[in-house]
Scaffold this motif. Structure first.
Motif, PDB file in Angstrom:
ATOM      1  N   PHE A 102       1.445  -8.113  -8.855  1.00  0.00           N
ATOM      2  CA  PHE A 102       1.924  -7.661  -7.540  1.00  0.00           C
ATOM      3  C   PHE A 102       2.915  -8.665  -6.952  1.00  0.00           C
ATOM      4  CE2 PHE A 102       1.912  -7.255  -2.968  1.00  0.00           C
ATOM      5  CZ  PHE A 102       1.915  -5.887  -2.759  1.00  0.00           C
ATOM      6  N   SER A 110       6.860  -8.102  -6.246  1.00  0.00           N
ATOM      7  CA  SER A 110       7.305  -8.199  -4.854  1.00  0.00           C
ATOM      8  C   SER A 110       8.403  -9.236  -4.671  1.00  0.00           C
ATOM      9  CB  SER A 110       6.118  -8.535  -3.946  1.00  0.00           C
ATOM     10  OG  SER A 110       5.200  -7.470  -3.891  1.00  0.00           O
ATOM     11  N   GLU A 166      11.558  -7.815  -5.876  1.00  0.00           N
ATOM     12  CA  GLU A 166      11.965  -6.758  -4.960  1.00  0.00           C
ATOM     13  C   GLU A 166      12.602  -7.332  -3.698  1.00  0.00           C
ATOM     14  OE1 GLU A 166       9.912  -2.586  -3.736  1.00  0.00           O
ATOM     15  OE2 GLU A 166       8.708  -4.378  -3.376  1.00  0.00           O
ATOM     16  N   TYR A 167      11.932  -8.297  -3.053  1.00  0.00           N
ATOM     17  CA  TYR A 167      12.482  -8.888  -1.827  1.00  0.00           C
ATOM     18  C   TYR A 167      13.782  -9.641  -2.104  1.00  0.00           C
ATOM     19  CZ  TYR A 167       8.328  -7.759   0.891  1.00  0.00           C
ATOM     20  OH  TYR A 167       7.338  -7.080   1.548  1.00  0.00           O
ATOM     21  N   SER A 222      11.283 -14.762  -0.104  1.00  0.00           N
ATOM     22  CA  SER A 222      10.779 -13.688  -0.963  1.00  0.00           C
ATOM     23  C   SER A 222       9.331 -13.955  -1.372  1.00  0.00           C
ATOM     24  CB  SER A 222      11.656 -13.545  -2.214  1.00  0.00           C
ATOM     25  OG  SER A 222      12.971 -13.180  -1.872  1.00  0.00           O
ATOM     26  N   SER A 252       6.005 -11.809  -0.248  1.00  0.00           N
ATOM     27  CA  SER A 252       5.103 -11.227  -1.249  1.00  0.00           C
ATOM     28  C   SER A 252       3.649 -11.516  -0.892  1.00  0.00           C
ATOM     29  CB  SER A 252       5.428 -11.780  -2.646  1.00  0.00           C
ATOM     30  OG  SER A 252       5.012 -13.137  -2.778  1.00  0.00           O
ATOM     31  N   SER A 260       2.759  -9.242   2.071  1.00  0.00           N
ATOM     32  CA  SER A 260       2.563  -7.880   1.578  1.00  0.00           C
ATOM     33  C   SER A 260       1.213  -7.727   0.887  1.00  0.00           C
ATOM     34  CB  SER A 260       3.693  -7.508   0.614  1.00  0.00           C
ATOM     35  OG  SER A 260       3.518  -6.200   0.123  1.00  0.00           O
ATOM     36  N   TYR A 261       0.870  -8.692   0.048  1.00  0.00           N
ATOM     37  CA  TYR A 261      -0.380  -8.602  -0.718  1.00  0.00           C
ATOM     38  C   TYR A 261      -1.598  -8.653   0.200  1.00  0.00           C
ATOM     39  CZ  TYR A 261      -3.988  -9.649  -4.167  1.00  0.00           C
ATOM     40  OH  TYR A 261      -5.130  -9.606  -4.932  1.00  0.00           O
ATOM     41  N   ARG A 302      -2.150  -5.731   2.747  1.00  0.00           N
ATOM     42  CA  ARG A 302      -2.614  -4.501   2.105  1.00  0.00           C
ATOM     43  C   ARG A 302      -4.098  -4.565   1.753  1.00  0.00           C
ATOM     44  NH1 ARG A 302       1.933  -1.443   0.720  1.00  0.00           N
ATOM     45  NH2 ARG A 302       3.881  -2.645   0.782  1.00  0.00           N
ATOM     46  N   SER A 360       4.091  -2.448   6.399  1.00  0.00           N
ATOM     47  CA  SER A 360       5.549  -2.295   6.343  1.00  0.00           C
ATOM     48  C   SER A 360       6.209  -2.769   7.631  1.00  0.00           C
ATOM     49  CB  SER A 360       5.914  -0.832   6.075  1.00  0.00           C
ATOM     50  OG  SER A 360       5.443  -0.424   4.816  1.00  0.00           O
ATOM     51  N   GLN A 395       6.081  -6.632   7.714  1.00  0.00           N
ATOM     52  CA  GLN A 395       7.052  -7.220   6.794  1.00  0.00           C
ATOM     53  C   GLN A 395       8.466  -7.108   7.337  1.00  0.00           C
ATOM     54  OE1 GLN A 395       6.352  -5.850   2.632  1.00  0.00           O
ATOM     55  NE2 GLN A 395       4.427  -5.093   3.454  1.00  0.00           N
ATOM     56  N   GLN A 421       8.819  -1.710  -9.635  1.00  0.00           N
ATOM     57  CA  GLN A 421       9.459  -2.614  -8.671  1.00  0.00           C
ATOM     58  C   GLN A 421      10.593  -3.396  -9.324  1.00  0.00           C
ATOM     59  OE1 GLN A 421       5.712  -4.607  -7.401  1.00  0.00           O
ATOM     60  NE2 GLN A 421       6.459  -4.283  -5.310  1.00  0.00           N
TER      61      GLN A 421
END
Length: 220
Positions: free
Chosen positions: A6, A10, A13-14, A40, A44, A47-48, A51, A61, A64, A126
């Motif tokens: 993850f 992430s 992605e960022y 980034s 991450s 985000s982790y 969630r 979301s 972030q 991702q």
């Protein structure tokens, strides 16, 4: 949820979102690579762990996006209004690309449940989305398709009216609609993918149109 997969997905992605934002608004980023990777990584983690917490997971979301706006404002000295515009553009485009990738994989035979529930498949999705975003960012740079209307001065005066107001409205509506779609259709992955792509198909052309208008007005 695999932590390592993850976080790896992430971070990529960022990082791709930052590259896209900087390319689209013609910011130099080679001398800011450390900050890009650092933010980034921090995002991450946010985000982790958001969630994992059911009490705030649905707000992940929003959290972030808010932190990314603050990071762009504080670390990269972008005026707050333009930080919102830049991050909104990155959020909209990044989500659109990921949605289209998932839609493509689904249409070519990959079950949506596999993409959603399998940690390796999610990280791979991702990574593929991020590579496409970076590739498009490179194309923007080569073709000189970016915009010049974001000032480099942290203290630049911003009047939120006219095109500025319209850009802000488009960003806010698209971001809120995307987050609400993710919340309302969290258990209906197929419907979520279709609706999220519809949101971005509508919002991206509007954002580009008013961005070109803004560049033209500033140049005049």
């Amino acid at each position: 949820m695999s932590y390592a997969l993850f976080v790896a997905g992430s971070i990529i992605e960022y990082f791709s979102y930052f590259i896209f934002m900087f390319a689209l608004f013609r910011f130099r980023f080679r001398d800011r690579m450390f900050y890009l990777v650092f933010v980034s990584f921090i995002m991450s983690q946010v985000s982790y762990f958001t969630r994992l917490n059911p009490e705030i997971g649905e707000l992940s979301s929003y959290i972030q996006l808010t932190l990314l706006i603050i990071a762009m404002w504080v670390l990269f000295r972008v005026p707050l209004y333009y930080s919102i515009v830049m991050n909104g553009a990155g959020f909209v485009f990044g989500f659109a690309v990921q949605g289209l990738v998932i839609l493509f994989l689904w249409q070519t035979g990959t079950p949506l449940g596999t993409i959603q529930d399998n940690a390796l498949a999610s990280a791979a999705t991702q990574a593929l989305s991020a590579l496409l975003v970076i590739g498009f960012s490179r194309l923007i740079f080569i073709k000189n398709w970016g915009f010049d209307y974001v000032p480099t001065s942290h203290r630049a005066y911003v009047r939120i009216s006219g095109v500025n107001a319209l850009l802000l409205v488009i960003i806010v509506i698209a971001a809120v609609a995307a987050c609400l779609t993710a919340f309302l259709f969290k258990n209906e992955f197929k419907d979520y993918i279709i609706l999220s792509n519809a949101i971005f198909i509508i919002s991206v052309p509007l954002f580009l149109y008013y961005s070109f208008r803004k560049d033209h007005e500033d140049a005049s």
